[in-house]
Scaffold this active site. Structure first.
Site, PDB file in Angstrom:
ATOM      1  N   ARG A 231       0.814  -1.066  -0.241  1.00 48.40           N
ATOM      2  CA  ARG A 231      -0.043   0.102   0.036  1.00 48.40           C
ATOM      3  C   ARG A 231       0.888   1.278   0.003  1.00 48.40           C
ATOM      4  O   ARG A 231       1.807   1.332   0.419  1.00 48.40           O
ATOM      5  CB  ARG A 231      -0.993  -0.005   1.187  1.00 48.40           C
ATOM      6  CG  ARG A 231      -2.172  -1.048   1.341  1.00 48.40           C
ATOM      7  CD  ARG A 231      -3.042  -0.453   0.293  1.00 48.40           C
ATOM      8  NE  ARG A 231      -4.194  -1.389   0.209  1.00 48.40           N
ATOM      9  CZ  ARG A 231      -4.320  -2.367  -0.690  1.00 48.40           C
ATOM     10  NH1 ARG A 231      -3.501  -2.598  -1.615  1.00 48.40           N
ATOM     11  NH2 ARG A 231      -5.528  -3.217  -0.700  1.00 48.40           N
ATOM     12  N   GLU A 260      -4.134   7.670  -3.841  1.00 50.49           N
ATOM     13  CA  GLU A 260      -4.128   7.004  -5.288  1.00 50.49           C
ATOM     14  C   GLU A 260      -5.301   7.370  -5.813  1.00 50.49           C
ATOM     15  O   GLU A 260      -6.381   7.424  -5.493  1.00 50.49           O
ATOM     16  CB  GLU A 260      -4.381   5.353  -4.733  1.00 50.49           C
ATOM     17  CG  GLU A 260      -4.006   4.372  -5.917  1.00 50.49           C
ATOM     18  CD  GLU A 260      -3.916   3.187  -5.585  1.00 50.49           C
ATOM     19  OE1 GLU A 260      -2.768   2.691  -4.818  1.00 50.49           O
ATOM     20  OE2 GLU A 260      -4.917   2.531  -5.519  1.00 50.49           O
ATOM     21  N   HIS A 279      -2.236   0.346  -9.589  1.00 48.91           N
ATOM     22  CA  HIS A 279      -2.875  -0.704  -8.618  1.00 48.91           C
ATOM     23  C   HIS A 279      -3.228  -1.878  -9.668  1.00 48.91           C
ATOM     24  O   HIS A 279      -4.736  -2.092  -9.382  1.00 48.91           O
ATOM     25  CB  HIS A 279      -3.843  -0.164  -7.907  1.00 48.91           C
ATOM     26  CG  HIS A 279      -4.290  -0.822  -6.733  1.00 48.91           C
ATOM     27  ND1 HIS A 279      -4.392  -0.217  -5.434  1.00 48.91           N
ATOM     28  CD2 HIS A 279      -4.222  -2.287  -6.183  1.00 48.91           C
ATOM     29  CE1 HIS A 279      -4.787  -1.188  -4.307  1.00 48.91           C
ATOM     30  NE2 HIS A 279      -4.408  -2.337  -5.055  1.00 48.91           N
TER      31      HIS A 279
HETATM   32  P1  NAP Z   1      -0.872 -11.929   4.611  1.00 49.62           P
HETATM   33  O1  NAP Z   1      -1.135 -13.140   3.916  1.00 49.62           O
HETATM   34  O2  NAP Z   1      -1.490 -11.554   5.966  1.00 49.62           O
HETATM   35  O3  NAP Z   1       0.710 -11.637   4.649  1.00 49.62           O
HETATM   36  C1  NAP Z   1       1.323 -10.395   5.061  1.00 49.62           C
HETATM   37  C2  NAP Z   1       2.658 -10.569   5.604  1.00 49.62           C
HETATM   38  O4  NAP Z   1       3.141  -9.376   6.270  1.00 49.62           O
HETATM   39  C3  NAP Z   1       2.664 -11.587   6.960  1.00 49.62           C
HETATM   40  O5  NAP Z   1       3.708 -12.376   6.494  1.00 49.62           O
HETATM   41  C4  NAP Z   1       3.020 -10.670   8.203  1.00 49.62           C
HETATM   42  O6  NAP Z   1       3.736 -11.644   9.026  1.00 49.62           O
HETATM   43  C5  NAP Z   1       3.702  -9.533   7.365  1.00 49.62           C
HETATM   44  N1  NAP Z   1       3.704  -8.180   8.345  1.00 49.62           N
HETATM   45  C6  NAP Z   1       2.528  -7.866   8.987  1.00 49.62           C
HETATM   46  N2  NAP Z   1       3.054  -6.856   9.777  1.00 49.62           N
HETATM   47  C7  NAP Z   1       4.467  -6.640   9.510  1.00 49.62           C
HETATM   48  C8  NAP Z   1       5.555  -5.734   9.703  1.00 49.62           C
HETATM   49  N3  NAP Z   1       5.028  -4.832  10.748  1.00 49.62           N
HETATM   50  N4  NAP Z   1       6.648  -5.810   9.543  1.00 49.62           N
HETATM   51  C9  NAP Z   1       6.938  -6.641   8.450  1.00 49.62           C
HETATM   52  N5  NAP Z   1       6.141  -7.711   7.936  1.00 49.62           N
HETATM   53  C10 NAP Z   1       4.927  -7.523   8.381  1.00 49.62           C
HETATM   54  O7  NAP Z   1      -1.393 -10.768   3.461  1.00 49.62           O
HETATM   55  P2  NAP Z   1      -1.390 -11.015   1.849  1.00 49.62           P
HETATM   56  O8  NAP Z   1      -2.519 -11.738   1.509  1.00 49.62           O
HETATM   57  O9  NAP Z   1      -0.108 -11.655   1.458  1.00 49.62           O
HETATM   58  O10 NAP Z   1      -1.594  -9.555   1.369  1.00 49.62           O
HETATM   59  C11 NAP Z   1      -0.529  -8.410   1.827  1.00 49.62           C
HETATM   60  C12 NAP Z   1      -0.892  -7.104   1.314  1.00 49.62           C
HETATM   61  O11 NAP Z   1      -0.653  -6.918   0.072  1.00 49.62           O
HETATM   62  C13 NAP Z   1      -2.558  -6.907   1.545  1.00 49.62           C
HETATM   63  O12 NAP Z   1      -2.555  -6.322   2.936  1.00 49.62           O
HETATM   64  C14 NAP Z   1      -2.625  -5.446   0.759  1.00 49.62           C
HETATM   65  O13 NAP Z   1      -2.251  -4.322   1.096  1.00 49.62           O
HETATM   66  C15 NAP Z   1      -1.457  -5.965  -0.592  1.00 49.62           C
HETATM   67  N6  NAP Z   1      -1.992  -6.408  -1.735  1.00 49.62           N
HETATM   68  C16 NAP Z   1      -1.834  -5.361  -2.688  1.00 49.62           C
HETATM   69  C17 NAP Z   1      -2.319  -5.715  -3.930  1.00 49.62           C
HETATM   70  C18 NAP Z   1      -2.277  -4.935  -5.157  1.00 49.62           C
HETATM   71  O14 NAP Z   1      -2.960  -5.002  -6.142  1.00 49.62           O
HETATM   72  N7  NAP Z   1      -0.980  -3.922  -5.318  1.00 49.62           N
HETATM   73  C19 NAP Z   1      -3.260  -6.903  -4.183  1.00 49.62           C
HETATM   74  C20 NAP Z   1      -3.312  -7.905  -3.037  1.00 49.62           C
HETATM   75  C21 NAP Z   1      -2.856  -7.277  -1.814  1.00 49.62           C
HETATM   76  P3  NAP Z   1       3.730 -11.164  10.380  1.00 49.62           P
HETATM   77  O15 NAP Z   1       2.455 -10.833  10.955  1.00 49.62           O
HETATM   78  O16 NAP Z   1       4.603 -12.372  10.911  1.00 49.62           O
HETATM   79  O17 NAP Z   1       4.621 -10.075  10.504  1.00 49.62           O
END
Ligand code: NAP
Length: 315
Positions: A231, A260, A279
């Site tokens: 994000r 955005e 995005h």
């Molecule tokens: P997820 O499975 O919940 O994974 C998020 C990861 O981030 C977890 O491994 C978590 O591990 C880590 N994390 C959380 N807080 C953190 C911190 N303070 N420092 C470092 N790592 C941290 O989520 P996901 O499905 O992979 O999606 C991740 C994000 O991608 C979404 O929340 C969204 O904002 C973004 N996204 C963007 C797009 C796009 O179109 N650009 C599309 C889909 C998703 P820990 O809890 O162990 O820290």
């Protein structure tokens, strides 16, 4: 049977077809004067409109907020939960598509795909010059993934196809993933100082807001490149601008920005060592169709007072 009033904007034809004739769909209008807010029972957040406590208080009959997408930083989930409103999202189905895009931006940055395309279309490309636009070799380079979650793990798998060394950082060490994915856990400082490419795949939370700032950027290699697939708010964009214009890092690619889109005259838009995409992380045909289906499944379940098939819990 009377139709259920729901609010949601810009829904594509495929999603309208999935909703069928059961709903009375109203455009997204959160003005306190909008009488629809009093009767609406479901909110479809398509394109990330904000949902917070004051809005929910104007919508006393809302039972469910169904988000198209996995990131829910635009929704105050705690405020929803406090009011008994269920929140759904679309996890898992977009991992591959978003990881593909992370790698696409990494390759585009490293190998001058965007600037090369503009050059090859323009008047100055008159002969092949082997000295022109020498990029950074991806094969064998080190990738640091911040946030080794569902998407981050798919990025790691793809990176091994390029014989990359893969580091990760998160709040929790993932011993099983280290074995299966051949990734090494490191501190944030070590990840920043050792990586040739840094990929942001974490959620936007109070903890990750401006995680990339002037101090953390200064820890990266001067040759390093940053890819933000998370994000916009994860990066302090003023600090990024300074870093890109003073040689602190070599380049960046942003699939997401804050705000955005950026204002059309924003100074980041003028940089040639920055790629911006609108995005597009999960924007592939099969993935988007499945996201639409999940959004509608969550909506229908919430309106029936049933547990959501893909529910979000308050932190
Ligand atoms: P997820 O499975 O919940 O994974 C998020 C990861 O981030 C977890 O491994 C978590 O591990 C880590 N994390 C959380 N807080 C953190 C911190 N303070 N420092 C470092 N790592 C941290 O989520 P996901 O499905 O992979 O999606 C991740 C994000 O991608 C979404 O929340 C969204 O904002 C973004 N996204 C963007 C797009 C796009 O179109 N650009 C599309 C889909 C998703 P820990 O809890 O162990 O820290």
């Amino acid at each position: 049977m009377s139709k259920i009033p729901v609010m949601g904007d810009d829904l594509p034809a495929t999603m309208l077809a999935m909703l069928g004739h059961d709903f009375e769909l109203h455009p997204w209008n959160v003005s306190p004067e909008n009488p629809v807010l009093q009767v609406v029972q479901g909110l479809i957040t398509y394109g990330h409109p904000h949902v917070d406590g004051p809005l929910l208080d104007r919508c006393p009959n809302v039972k469910v907020v169904s988000n198209h997408g996995v990131g829910v930083d635009h929704i105050d989930v705690a405020a929803c939960t406090a009011r008994g409103v269920l929140v759904g999202n679309t996890p898992g189905v977009l991992d591959a598509s978003t990881a593909d895009m992370t790698i696409a931006l990494l390759l585009a940055l490293a190998r001058n795909v965007v600037t090369g395309d503009a050059f090859a279309h323009g008047p100055h490309f008159r002969h092949y010059d082997p000295s022109n636009m020498i990029g950074t070799e991806v094969t064998g380079a080190t990738l640091g993934i911040i946030g080794l979650g569902r998407i981050g793990r798919q990025v790691a798998r793809r990176a091994h196809g390029f014989d990359m060394r893969v580091l990760y950082h998160g709040r929790t060490r993932q011993y099983a993933a280290e074995q299966t994915l051949n990734v090494d856990y490191v501190s944030l400082d070590d990840l920043l100082s050792q990586s040739d490419f840094v990929a942001l795949n974490c959620p936007l939370t109070p903890e990750t807001k401006h995680l990339i700032n002037s101090q953390t950027l200064a820890k990266m290699k001067r040759s390093a490149m940053l890819i933000n697939m998370a994000r916009g708010g994860v990066i302090d964009q003023d600090a990024l601008y300074t870093a890109l214009t003073t040689g602190v890092i070599a380049g960046a690619a942003l699939d997401v920005t804050d705000p955005e889109p950026l204002p059309r005259d924003h100074r980041l838009l003028k940089l040639s060592n920055l790629i911006i995409t609108p995005h597009l992380g999960s924007a592939s045909d099969r993935t988007r169709r499945r996201m639409q289906e999940m959004t509608v499944e969550n909506l229908r379940a919430g309106l029936r007072h049933e547990p959501l098939p893909y529910g979000v819990q308050a932190p």
